[in-house]
Design a protein around this motif. Structure first.
Motif, PDB file in Angstrom:
ATOM      1  N   PRO A 302       0.813  -1.240   0.000  1.00 52.38           N
ATOM      2  CA  PRO A 302       0.000   0.000   0.000  1.00 52.38           C
ATOM      3  C   PRO A 302       0.832   1.268   0.000  1.00 52.38           C
ATOM      4  N   ALA A 303       2.062   1.221   0.568  1.00 53.31           N
ATOM      5  CA  ALA A 303       2.885   2.427   0.624  1.00 53.31           C
ATOM      6  C   ALA A 303       3.274   2.928  -0.762  1.00 53.31           C
ATOM      7  N   ALA A 304       3.286   2.039  -1.759  1.00 55.52           N
ATOM      8  CA  ALA A 304       3.671   2.450  -3.106  1.00 55.52           C
ATOM      9  C   ALA A 304       2.577   3.209  -3.819  1.00 55.52           C
ATOM     10  N   ASN A 305       1.348   3.037  -3.380  1.00 55.47           N
ATOM     11  CA  ASN A 305       0.230   3.637  -4.108  1.00 55.47           C
ATOM     12  C   ASN A 305       0.254   5.163  -4.064  1.00 55.47           C
ATOM     13  N   GLY A 306       0.768   5.739  -2.976  1.00 55.52           N
ATOM     14  CA  GLY A 306       0.871   7.187  -2.887  1.00 55.52           C
ATOM     15  C   GLY A 306       1.804   7.747  -3.955  1.00 55.52           C
TER      16      GLY A 306
END
Length: 540
Positions: A302-306
């Motif tokens: 999820p951290a990559a989605n930003g």
């Protein structure tokens, strides 16, 4: 008119005299060997002459003619090797049987005790040594000192120019030895029933097919690894051809090599050069930020989605690394399936153009009547399609493996592993090199073996240390030893165990040693249902 008439009479006289010799006479062998070897050495030059401008092409053609028609040319050297060995065998046979006392009694006794295979090997080894000495003398002539100073290269820094030929002969000789050991008919088979003989033959064919497939797989894996990371180990023309067929942007290869060398890292946010992929992104019509290592997420989850939201990339949720659009080079956009399908179709079309003349030209030259039957035409087209499917599968399987590793499967299963690994030397490219060789099973069994023997010398060459290849006299002496042993083995196997040879060596040696009236060639001409003579496959 008189000179023309005299020339015509003289040529007719020479032709009549040649017909008095048997097909296996050393002089006949020398003429056939020279003509075949000269055609093989000049064919690439003539093709280059037709493809280049007239002035530069003509100059290159003249240089090639002077080189190849000389005594140290390829045709002359192989004529010495093959016809010289035949002449020495005839001389040994004469000296052993003569009654005039030319040889001392002890020497004649020694000759009589030698086995025929040992005499054949010794004669071929001596002629092969003279041949490789001629080739190396021609190709190792030092250039002028001014040339060395201007190029910055000394003679000892150059790799052996005959190493590819030596490896080719070595591989063919090893193949004949392996086939002789593993696939020879034992004497106990005389008492076997026809059913048992058939089962034994099927087992041999299965073993041969598996060995060929394994050799091709290992060789193609090494070659493709060098294509990705060490292209200097491959011939420049071969590397260029793979690049064209793979249809990959050089900057993607540069990024793979930079990751391996530590000059590119998602985790450490470094890229040398800094615009390596930014320029690719700009040329493809995407924002330069898509190729900036400082903006790309190193890990998935999820951290990559930003980061992707900031970059306006919508097709890499929970993933890190370079966007698919850049990896695909604009083919198929961000869809991995579309990219693989389009690349497979393009490779198939290019392979059809390659394999169509390879399959059809031998038939036109040797058995043109075969193309007058519909089922023969269909069989030929099926063979062409099968070969093209193999090559397109080879290309597309690499791309499928890359996408499965970094996008579709593995990177999603293990998001905590950085894309320094998935895009690194043990990630997507490594998996692609391992899976592509499996496409060889699409090809026919006979061509499967030829392709394995075609790529194996290049794979061996790619495994040899560059320092060794540039070690001057040491590698030259070792190469002479290998070449002599290999060519002598190949020629000896043809004389005493012809069934151990296959493909091009058997086809060529049957022609040069026995002539076009040999049973092998007669069968080829008479039986129109047979396949054409073996062809050199042009493949990875």
């Amino acid at each position: 008119m008189a000179s023309t008439s005299s020339l015509r009479w003289w040529s007719h006289y020479v032709a009549e005299q040649l017909h008095t010799f048997s097909d296996d006479h050393p002089l006949q062998i020398a003429l056939r060997t020279y003509s075949l070897a000269l055609s093989l050495s000049l064919s690439p030059v003539l093709a280059g002459f037709l493809a280049k401008p007239r002035r530069s092409g003509a100059a290159q053609l003249l240089r090639a003619l002077r080189r190849e028609l000389g005594f140290t040319g390829f045709a002359s050297a192989f004529t010495v090797a093959i016809a010289g060995g035949a002449a020495l065998r005839s001389l040994l046979a004469y000296l052993e049987k003569e009654q005039q006392g030319i040889l001392p009694l002890r020497a004649k006794t020694f000759l009589s005790r030698l086995k025929d295979v040992h005499k054949t090997f010794s004669a071929n080894a001596l002629s092969a040594y003279i041949a490789i000495a001629l080739l190396q003398h021609r190709r190792s002539r030092p250039s002028t000192p001014s040339t060395h100073r201007s190029s910055g290269i000394t003679p000892i820094q150059r790799s052996s120019p005959t190493i590819d030929l030596t490896l080719l002969v070595l591989v063919r000789a090893l193949d004949s030895v392996v086939r002789s050991v593993l696939f020879s008919h034992s004497t106990t088979q005389d008492v076997l029933s026809s059913g048992e003989l058939k089962r034994a033959e099927n087992r041999r064919r299965t073993l041969s097919a598996r060995l060929d497939a394994m050799v091709f797989w290992a060789s193609s894996a090494r070659i493709m690894w060098c294509f990705f990371y060490e292209p200097q180990r491959l011939p420049r023309s071969y590397n260029t051809w793979i690049m064209t067929l793979a249809n990959i942007d050089p900057r993607i290869l540069g990024a793979l090599r930079a990751i391996r060398e530590g000059r590119w890292s998602y985790v450490r946010r470094i890229a040398v050069p800094s615009d390596l992929l930014s320029s690719l992104s700009r040329d493809l019509g995407y924002p330069e930020s898509w190729g900036s290592v400082t903006r790309l997420p190193a890990f998935g989850g999820p951290a990559a989605n930003g980061a992707w939201k900031t970059l306006a990339v919508s097709n890499r949720p929970n993933l890190g690394g370079i966007p698919c659009e850049l990896v695909h080079g604009g083919i198929g956009g961000g869809s991995c399936a579309a990219s693989a399908a389009l690349r497979s179709g393009k490779a198939f079309a290019e392979a059809m153009l390659i394999y169509l003349p390879v399959h059809v030209l031998p038939i036109l030259l040797y058995r043109p009547r075969k193309l007058t039957r519909v089922h023969n035409i269909m069989n030929t087209l099926l063979s062409v399609t099968r070969s093209a499917t193999f090559l397109s599968s080879f290309v597309s399987s690499i791309w499928v493996a890359v996408c499965l590793t970094r996008t579709l499967l593995l990177a999603r299963l293990f998001p905590w592993i950085s894309h320094d690994f998935w895009d690194g030397p043990h990630g997507c490219a490594f998996l692609g090199t391992l899976v592509c060789g499996g496409s060889i099973w699409i090809e026919q069994g006979r061509r499967r073996g030829e392709m394995a023997l075609y790529v194996l010398p290049k794979a061996i060459r790619a495994c040899l240390p560059e320092a060794f290849l540039r070690s001057g006299l040491r590698v030259q002496l070792l190469e002479r030893l290998v070449f002599v042993a290999s060519l002598a083995t190949l020629l000896t196997k043809f004389v005493h165990d012809t069934s151990s040879l296959r493909g091009l060596p058997r086809w060529a040696l049957t022609f040069v040693m026995n002539g076009s009236n040999a049973g092998f060639w007669k069968k080829k001409r008479q039986d129109t249902s047979d396949s054409p003579p073996p062809r050199t496959p042009y493949t990875i």
